[in-house]
Scaffold this active site. Structure first.
Site, PDB file in Angstrom:
ATOM      1  N   SER A  43       0.773  -1.238   0.131  1.00 38.25           N
ATOM      2  CA  SER A  43      -0.212  -0.068  -0.233  1.00 38.25           C
ATOM      3  C   SER A  43       0.957   1.168  -0.051  1.00 38.25           C
ATOM      4  O   SER A  43       0.798   2.115   0.772  1.00 38.25           O
ATOM      5  CB  SER A  43      -0.937   0.073   1.361  1.00 38.25           C
ATOM      6  OG  SER A  43      -0.024   0.148   2.472  1.00 38.25           O
ATOM      7  N   HIS A 163      -3.370  -5.957   2.415  1.00 39.61           N
ATOM      8  CA  HIS A 163      -2.919  -7.089   2.687  1.00 39.61           C
ATOM      9  C   HIS A 163      -3.593  -8.374   2.819  1.00 39.61           C
ATOM     10  O   HIS A 163      -2.829  -9.455   2.873  1.00 39.61           O
ATOM     11  CB  HIS A 163      -2.022  -6.702   4.097  1.00 39.61           C
ATOM     12  CG  HIS A 163      -1.072  -5.556   4.112  1.00 39.61           C
ATOM     13  ND1 HIS A 163      -0.425  -5.456   5.392  1.00 39.61           N
ATOM     14  CD2 HIS A 163      -0.724  -4.968   3.009  1.00 39.61           C
ATOM     15  CE1 HIS A 163       0.463  -4.228   4.972  1.00 39.61           C
ATOM     16  NE2 HIS A 163       0.425  -4.054   3.686  1.00 39.61           N
ATOM     17  N   GLN A 171      -5.929  -1.405   7.584  1.00 41.50           N
ATOM     18  CA  GLN A 171      -5.086  -2.492   7.146  1.00 41.50           C
ATOM     19  C   GLN A 171      -4.416  -3.282   8.329  1.00 41.50           C
ATOM     20  O   GLN A 171      -4.119  -4.359   7.997  1.00 41.50           O
ATOM     21  CB  GLN A 171      -4.020  -1.651   6.439  1.00 41.50           C
ATOM     22  CG  GLN A 171      -2.810  -2.742   5.990  1.00 41.50           C
ATOM     23  CD  GLN A 171      -1.778  -1.861   4.949  1.00 41.50           C
ATOM     24  OE1 GLN A 171      -2.112  -1.354   3.670  1.00 41.50           O
ATOM     25  NE2 GLN A 171      -0.710  -1.345   5.795  1.00 41.50           N
ATOM     26  N   GLU A 172      -4.159  -2.735   9.536  1.00 39.31           N
ATOM     27  CA  GLU A 172      -3.404  -3.342  10.487  1.00 39.31           C
ATOM     28  C   GLU A 172      -4.015  -3.137  11.986  1.00 39.31           C
ATOM     29  O   GLU A 172      -4.283  -1.804  12.210  1.00 39.31           O
ATOM     30  CB  GLU A 172      -2.031  -3.019  10.548  1.00 39.31           C
ATOM     31  CG  GLU A 172      -1.261  -3.544   9.089  1.00 39.31           C
ATOM     32  CD  GLU A 172      -0.007  -2.729   8.936  1.00 39.31           C
ATOM     33  OE1 GLU A 172       0.521  -2.130  10.149  1.00 39.31           O
ATOM     34  OE2 GLU A 172       0.381  -2.801   7.808  1.00 39.31           O
ATOM     35  N   GLU A 213       1.842 -10.030   5.848  1.00 35.36           N
ATOM     36  CA  GLU A 213       3.079  -9.658   7.012  1.00 35.36           C
ATOM     37  C   GLU A 213       2.812 -10.878   7.968  1.00 35.36           C
ATOM     38  O   GLU A 213       3.540 -10.625   9.052  1.00 35.36           O
ATOM     39  CB  GLU A 213       2.532  -8.510   7.663  1.00 35.36           C
ATOM     40  CG  GLU A 213       2.761  -7.160   6.660  1.00 35.36           C
ATOM     41  CD  GLU A 213       2.525  -5.828   7.097  1.00 35.36           C
ATOM     42  OE1 GLU A 213       1.845  -5.632   7.982  1.00 35.36           O
ATOM     43  OE2 GLU A 213       2.846  -4.893   6.347  1.00 35.36           O
ATOM     44  N   ASP A 251      -3.089   0.822  12.028  1.00 30.19           N
ATOM     45  CA  ASP A 251      -2.785   1.362  10.729  1.00 30.19           C
ATOM     46  C   ASP A 251      -3.718   1.363   9.936  1.00 30.19           C
ATOM     47  O   ASP A 251      -4.170   0.021   9.383  1.00 30.19           O
ATOM     48  CB  ASP A 251      -1.445   0.808  10.299  1.00 30.19           C
ATOM     49  CG  ASP A 251      -0.957   1.410   8.978  1.00 30.19           C
ATOM     50  OD1 ASP A 251      -1.772   2.415   8.421  1.00 30.19           O
ATOM     51  OD2 ASP A 251      -0.185   0.885   8.171  1.00 30.19           O
ATOM     52  N   GLU A 294      -2.318   5.030  13.266  1.00 30.29           N
ATOM     53  CA  GLU A 294      -1.518   5.521  11.979  1.00 30.29           C
ATOM     54  C   GLU A 294      -2.382   5.549  10.812  1.00 30.29           C
ATOM     55  O   GLU A 294      -3.501   4.920  10.394  1.00 30.29           O
ATOM     56  CB  GLU A 294      -0.289   4.491  11.807  1.00 30.29           C
ATOM     57  CG  GLU A 294       0.281   4.518  10.614  1.00 30.29           C
ATOM     58  CD  GLU A 294       1.296   3.364  10.362  1.00 30.29           C
ATOM     59  OE1 GLU A 294       1.622   2.534  11.421  1.00 30.29           O
ATOM     60  OE2 GLU A 294       1.511   2.920   9.191  1.00 30.29           O
ATOM     61  N   ASP A 322       2.418   7.974   7.894  1.00 29.50           N
ATOM     62  CA  ASP A 322       3.207   7.150   7.130  1.00 29.50           C
ATOM     63  C   ASP A 322       3.115   7.564   5.610  1.00 29.50           C
ATOM     64  O   ASP A 322       3.995   8.225   5.284  1.00 29.50           O
ATOM     65  CB  ASP A 322       2.745   5.643   7.683  1.00 29.50           C
ATOM     66  CG  ASP A 322       3.117   4.507   6.512  1.00 29.50           C
ATOM     67  OD1 ASP A 322       4.265   4.739   5.916  1.00 29.50           O
ATOM     68  OD2 ASP A 322       2.600   3.510   6.331  1.00 29.50           O
ATOM     69  N   LYS A 347      10.363   4.218   7.191  1.00 31.70           N
ATOM     70  CA  LYS A 347      10.662   3.323   6.180  1.00 31.70           C
ATOM     71  C   LYS A 347      11.737   3.662   5.225  1.00 31.70           C
ATOM     72  O   LYS A 347      11.506   4.444   4.557  1.00 31.70           O
ATOM     73  CB  LYS A 347       9.462   2.952   5.361  1.00 31.70           C
ATOM     74  CG  LYS A 347       8.093   2.065   6.225  1.00 31.70           C
ATOM     75  CD  LYS A 347       7.028   2.309   5.314  1.00 31.70           C
ATOM     76  CE  LYS A 347       5.592   1.404   5.811  1.00 31.70           C
ATOM     77  NZ  LYS A 347       4.440   1.659   5.202  1.00 31.70           N
ATOM     78  N   HIS A 375       8.777  -2.406   8.761  1.00 28.20           N
ATOM     79  CA  HIS A 375       8.681  -3.129   7.585  1.00 28.20           C
ATOM     80  C   HIS A 375       7.940  -2.944   6.421  1.00 28.20           C
ATOM     81  O   HIS A 375       7.240  -2.018   6.672  1.00 28.20           O
ATOM     82  CB  HIS A 375       8.570  -4.827   8.052  1.00 28.20           C
ATOM     83  CG  HIS A 375       6.965  -4.858   8.514  1.00 28.20           C
ATOM     84  ND1 HIS A 375       6.433  -6.279   8.514  1.00 28.20           N
ATOM     85  CD2 HIS A 375       6.071  -4.023   8.708  1.00 28.20           C
ATOM     86  CE1 HIS A 375       5.257  -6.045   8.942  1.00 28.20           C
ATOM     87  NE2 HIS A 375       4.876  -4.707   9.027  1.00 28.20           N
ATOM     88  N   LYS A 399       7.774  -1.785  14.113  1.00 26.53           N
ATOM     89  CA  LYS A 399       6.574  -2.461  13.353  1.00 26.53           C
ATOM     90  C   LYS A 399       7.032  -3.446  12.542  1.00 26.53           C
ATOM     91  O   LYS A 399       7.471  -3.493  11.535  1.00 26.53           O
ATOM     92  CB  LYS A 399       5.536  -1.584  12.869  1.00 26.53           C
ATOM     93  CG  LYS A 399       4.324  -2.166  12.380  1.00 26.53           C
ATOM     94  CD  LYS A 399       3.168  -1.247  12.129  1.00 26.53           C
ATOM     95  CE  LYS A 399       3.201  -0.767  10.602  1.00 26.53           C
ATOM     96  NZ  LYS A 399       2.196  -0.118  10.361  1.00 26.53           N
TER      97      LYS A 399
HETATM   98  P1  PGA Z   1       3.103  -1.304   2.911  1.00 28.82           P
HETATM   99  O1  PGA Z   1       2.341  -0.938   4.408  1.00 28.82           O
HETATM  100  O2  PGA Z   1       2.172  -2.562   2.590  1.00 28.82           O
HETATM  101  O3  PGA Z   1       2.717  -0.127   2.064  1.00 28.82           O
HETATM  102  O4  PGA Z   1       4.303  -1.543   3.205  1.00 28.82           O
HETATM  103  C1  PGA Z   1       2.808  -1.320   5.564  1.00 28.82           C
HETATM  104  C2  PGA Z   1       2.722  -0.530   6.712  1.00 28.82           C
HETATM  105  O5  PGA Z   1       2.227   0.823   6.582  1.00 28.82           O
HETATM  106  O6  PGA Z   1       2.892  -0.427   7.770  1.00 28.82           O
HETATM  107 ZN    ZN Z   2       1.182   2.433   7.429  1.00 29.24          ZN
END
Ligand code: PGA
Ligand code: ZN
Length: 426
Positions: A43, A163, A171-172, A213, A251, A294, A322, A347, A375, A399
């Site tokens: 993402s 994801h 997402q998380e 993940e 997140d 987040e 982020d 990141k 990550h 994370k």
């Molecule tokens: P990503 O997102 O899939 O863009 O790596 C992960 C995150 O924001 O923790």
């Molecule tokens: Zn994120």
């Protein structure tokens, strides 16, 4: 004559998503060799450094042979013969060579692989662990006296959004250690809770297959709120106090469910304005032991971020940027000026070099903002440089997902660092 860079080569290798990524290898005149490989996001924010790929049919267009060529034919001739112990200058030369603001010419993936490989080779040259070398190079003020000061785990426990299929819009949902204890203790506590979560999801009749993940990605979850209840129960069943020992980090990755000015919660069959979404989030802040939030809004919805920040402050919950900030000092400065966030996700590949990553961390630090080093969800490798960066800059969290080799390699690096510190203070 002091050490110089003798050779830089590269290889197309695989990342966890089954598509290629790039690995750089740096050899110094002393004969020391170091390698580094880079991840990519699922993402990814639209303001991130460019990830160049080959196009064409090979690997459905996602090959990285051209990136290997760039490293060997464009970057290497510039850097061979240079001093590896001056990371800023190494990175600056690559930025000059690239000449764009988002590394569109060389690719952030090419630049970062070389940047990390040079840093790792240089650390070997001076006989220091990478985190210590980076702390010295960039004068981060690292003063590690005890493992309790190391970053704490923010472990992705339930994942949805981009994801995984057919699960939450957000997402998380992570289990985060809210204490300052040695990682060997906090990682254990969080993973014990994660294993309790598995039993809870199974009892609910939900699948415990894992997503990108390594977190659970239960199909058919009823609402975006449901995971909170499961996580609180998991923490309690593991014998820990929700909030006091382990909290919940969210997140939302909200850019992924934003379209035409509205936030589309497909699971709940609702479309919300930013203000309605804020009110929804507020109910969660009131009910659950939330440790951090987040990307709760779209990456360019600056007004929503600034309106939401005071509420998060009232609840004493860091609001992390982020996709909004993409580890970029300019975007971070804007977020500071507009009072949009109180913390930042880091990141390395969002910005594409070690120097720029650490500059962003230092700017955040100057403004009293907590950093969480992360990550990537799209494709990770076993490279653990993100952990050394987290330690060097004093990140509050790392994370990383709870299972899959490319994720646990990060926790294992943290555990090794803890062990080194324990041995050195004995
Ligand atoms: P990503 O997102 O899939 O863009 O790596 C992960 C995150 O924001 O923790
Ligand atoms: Zn994120």
């Amino acid at each position: 004559m002091s050490t110089t860079i003798k050779r830089i080569s590269a290889l197309e290798i695989l990342a966890s998503g089954g598509y290629p990524t790039v690995e750089a290898e740096v050899e110094l005149s002393s004969g020391l060799v170091a390698r580094a490989s880079v991840p990519y996001g699922a993402s990814a924010g639209s303001h991130e450094a460019t990830v160049l790929t080959d196009g064409g049919d090979r690997y459905l267009g996602k090959g990285m042979q051209s990136v290997v060529q760039t490293i060997e034919n464009t970057i290497a001739p510039e850097l061979v013969g240079q001093n590896p112990l001056d990371q800023k200058s190494i990175d600056q030369q690559m930025l000059d060579l690239d000449g764009t603001s988002n590394k569109a010419t060389l690719g952030g993936n090419a630049v970062l692989a070389v940047s990390v490989a040079v840093a790792r080779a240089a650390a070997k040259e001076v006989g220091q662990p990478l985190y210590r070398y980076l702390a010295d190079q960039f004068q981060t003020g690292l003063d590690l006296e005890s493992p309790d000061q190391l970053p704490q785990p923010m472990v992705v426990a339930i994942e949805g959004g981009k994801h995984a299929d057919n699960t939450t819009d957000l997402q998380e949902y992570c289990l985060s250690s809210t204490q300052s204890v040695a990682p060997s203790e906090s990682v254990r506590k969080v993973l014990e809770s994660y294993h309790q979560l598995k039993k809870i999801l199974q009892k609910e009749g939900l699948s415990t297959n894992v997503g990108n993940e390594g977190a659970f990605a239960p199909n058919g979850i009823a609402t975006n709120e449901a995971p909170f209840g499961y996580l609180v129960a998991a923490i309690e069943q593991a014998g820990y106090q929700p909030g006091k020992e382990i909290g919940i980090s969210i997140d939302a990755a909200a850019s992924e469910f934003y379209a035409d000015g509205l936030y589309h919660l497909a699971v709940e069959n609702r479309k919300l304005t930013a203000n309605e979404l804020m009110a929804y989030y507020q109910t969660w802040l009131e009910k659950y032991p939330i440790a951090t939030l987040e990307d709760m809004f779209h990456e360019d919805d600056w007004t929503a971020w600034s309106e939401f920040l005071p509420l998060t402050k009232k609840f004493n919950v860091p609001l992390i940027g982020d996709d909004l900030t993409v580890t970029n000092t300019e975007r971070l400065q804007r977020a500071i000026d507009e009072q949009a966030i109180s913390a930042i996700l880091i990141k390395l590949n969002q910005i594409g070099s070690v120097s720029e990553t650490i500059a962003t961390c230092m700017l955040a630090k100057q403004h009293g903002m907590m950093t969480t080093t992360s990550h990537r969800g799209g494709g990770e490798t076993n490279d653990t440089a993100m952990v050394d960066v987290a330690v060097a800059v004093g990140s509050r969290f790392i994370k990383v997902g709870p299972t899959r080799g490319e994720r646990v390699s990060k926790y294992n690096r943290l555990l090794h660092i803890e062990s080194e510190i324990k041995n050195s203070v004995k």
